[in-house]
Design a protein around this motif. Structure first.
Motif, PDB file in Angstrom:
ATOM      1  N   ASN A  67      42.039  36.497  36.486  1.00 28.37           N
ATOM      2  CA  ASN A  67      41.549  37.570  35.621  1.00 28.37           C
ATOM      3  C   ASN A  67      40.090  37.393  35.223  1.00 28.37           C
ATOM      4  OD1 ASN A  67      43.714  39.277  35.633  1.00 28.37           O
ATOM      5  ND2 ASN A  67      44.661  38.456  33.793  1.00 28.37           N
ATOM      6  N   PHE A  68      39.594  36.162  35.200  1.00 22.08           N
ATOM      7  CA  PHE A  68      38.173  35.982  34.924  1.00 22.08           C
ATOM      8  C   PHE A  68      37.322  36.473  36.097  1.00 22.08           C
ATOM      9  CE2 PHE A  68      38.975  32.790  31.439  1.00 22.08           C
ATOM     10  CZ  PHE A  68      38.300  33.510  30.468  1.00 22.08           C
ATOM     11  N   LEU A  69      37.782  36.271  37.321  1.00 26.01           N
ATOM     12  CA  LEU A  69      37.071  36.820  38.480  1.00 26.01           C
ATOM     13  C   LEU A  69      37.084  38.340  38.412  1.00 26.01           C
ATOM     14  CD1 LEU A  69      35.681  36.730  41.227  1.00 26.01           C
ATOM     15  CD2 LEU A  69      37.934  36.396  42.285  1.00 26.01           C
ATOM     16  N   LEU A  70      38.226  38.926  38.087  1.00 27.34           N
ATOM     17  CA  LEU A  70      38.310  40.381  37.924  1.00 27.34           C
ATOM     18  C   LEU A  70      37.317  40.861  36.874  1.00 27.34           C
ATOM     19  CD1 LEU A  70      39.727  43.143  38.373  1.00 27.34           C
ATOM     20  CD2 LEU A  70      41.372  42.444  36.609  1.00 27.34           C
ATOM     21  N   PHE A  71      37.263  40.148  35.745  1.00 26.11           N
ATOM     22  CA  PHE A  71      36.338  40.535  34.676  1.00 26.11           C
ATOM     23  C   PHE A  71      34.892  40.479  35.151  1.00 26.11           C
ATOM     24  CE2 PHE A  71      33.536  39.155  31.194  1.00 26.11           C
ATOM     25  CZ  PHE A  71      33.668  40.230  30.335  1.00 26.11           C
TER      26      PHE A  71
END
Length: 359
Positions: free
Chosen positions: A70-74
């Motif tokens: 989810n940090f990559l998505l963010f």
């Protein structure tokens, strides 16, 4: 002989006086996330959370394939907004109400829109703070991520008179009921070995604080490549010639890279915190540069059971990023002066987030 060239204008990005509250921003360059993106993210951060490392573990949890971190998505969604919001930024300042609505997977295509929700000119008359609410959707127009952030942006003309401040109301936290547990996620059969048999949610107590000990030194190549991975084209991260005349004389490391390094470092201690469900608040307290060594500290703020779920819990954490120092050797990390929170000059990140943890 001198050859005269008539240079045509190219996009210069928006300056503070170009923004208006309520203004919609439809960001360009949709991005299809690939397995290569996920692999490169691991290479640049060293993240070891097993759900994003092994398809077999993802299958046990209920996913048909490994979900995107989810940090990559963010960061990818954030990067979409830069060309319109922060191309002329001095610095990104903070975040609020960051919620992950559904998982993303390799093959998903992300596009992002934003709305300007607040403006405040700074007293120096040279800059102002722009607040935006950004929403990322996938190829089926399902919302995968929603976040608010604020950024300090240069004015194009210091003599331009700007409207009175219009500040948004920002929630202090994302409530447990607003956080989304992926429908397919079931941690009942979580393999303990996958996370090095670390502590589970039931082993923690509110107030526990962990200094994660390991450090990561930021290389010029790593932070530059990471920021390019997210297609974040803010010039403060890349243009050394421009930054020669800045206060620090050096390119700034993208704050999101610091966030991901701290998350990766937190594996030692929080390895069973496998899913980021919300970011309640966040501040980039001081700048980071190539050559800095980043450390992380996590404090447990809250542990919330989920109704009818005995396999997982929501664990709220205050994560601090520290450069070139050890909290045991620092006189203070934060202190309150005249009612305002002041950070030690070596504290670079103050992030409050919630992770879904094996119970």
């Amino acid at each position: 002989m001198t050859i005269q060239t008539n240079y045509l204008p190219t996009p210069t990005g928006l300056y503070f006086e170009d923004f208006a509250v309520g203004q919609p921003l439809v960001h360009g360059v949709p991005r299809t996330i690939t397995e290569a993106d996920c692999t490169l993210y691991t290479a640049l951060t060293g993240s070891r959370f097993a759900l994003h490392c092994a398809k077999t573990v993802a299958n046990v949890v209920g996913f048909a394939q490994m979900p995107v971190d989810n940090f990559l998505l963010f960061h990818i969604a954030f990067g979409k907004t830069v060309n319109d919001v922060s191309l002329n930024a001095v610095a990104n300042l903070g975040y609020a109400e960051v919620t992950f609505k559904r998982p993303a997977f390799a093959g998903d295509t992300i596009k992002v829109v934003s709305e300007v929700i607040g403006l405040k000119e700074n007293s120096n008359g040279k800059t102002g703070v722009v607040y935006v609410h950004s929403t990322a959707v996938n190829q089926d127009d399902h919302i995968v991520l929603s976040f608010k952030r604020w950024v300090m942006v240069h004015k194009k003309d210091v003599h331009t008179k700007c409207p009175a401040p219009q500040l948004p109301e920002l929630a202090s936290e994302v409530t447990a009921t607003q956080q989304v547990i992926p429908a397919q996620m079931n941690l009942a059969d979580w393999p303990d070995y996958a996370s090095d048999s670390q502590l589970k949610a039931s082993d923690f107590n509110v107030g526990d604080t962990y200094f994660h000990r390991d450090g990561i030194t930021i290389n010029d190549s790593d932070h530059s490549l990471a920021t390019r991975l997210y297609q974040n084209n803010a010039r403060v991260h890349f243009d050394q010639h421009m930054m020669d005349n800045s206060k620090h004389g050096k390119r700034l490391v993208y704050g999101g890279h610091i966030i991901s390094l701290c998350r990766a470092l937190s594996y030692n201690g929080l390895g069973n915190g496998i899913w980021l469900s919300a970011i309640h608040s966040g501040s980039h307290c001081n700048p980071s540069f190539a050559g800095d060594t980043i450390y992380a500290q996590s404090s447990i703020l809250e542990i919330t059971d989920v109704a009818e779920r005995d396999d997982l819990a929501l664990v709220k954490i205050n994560m601090l990023g520290i450069k070139n120092n050890n909290p045991e050797q620092m006189e203070y990390l934060t202190q309150t002066i005249d009612g305002r929170k002041k950070y030690h000059s070596d504290v670079v990140l103050d992030l409050v987030l919630t992770i879904i943890m094996v119970k």
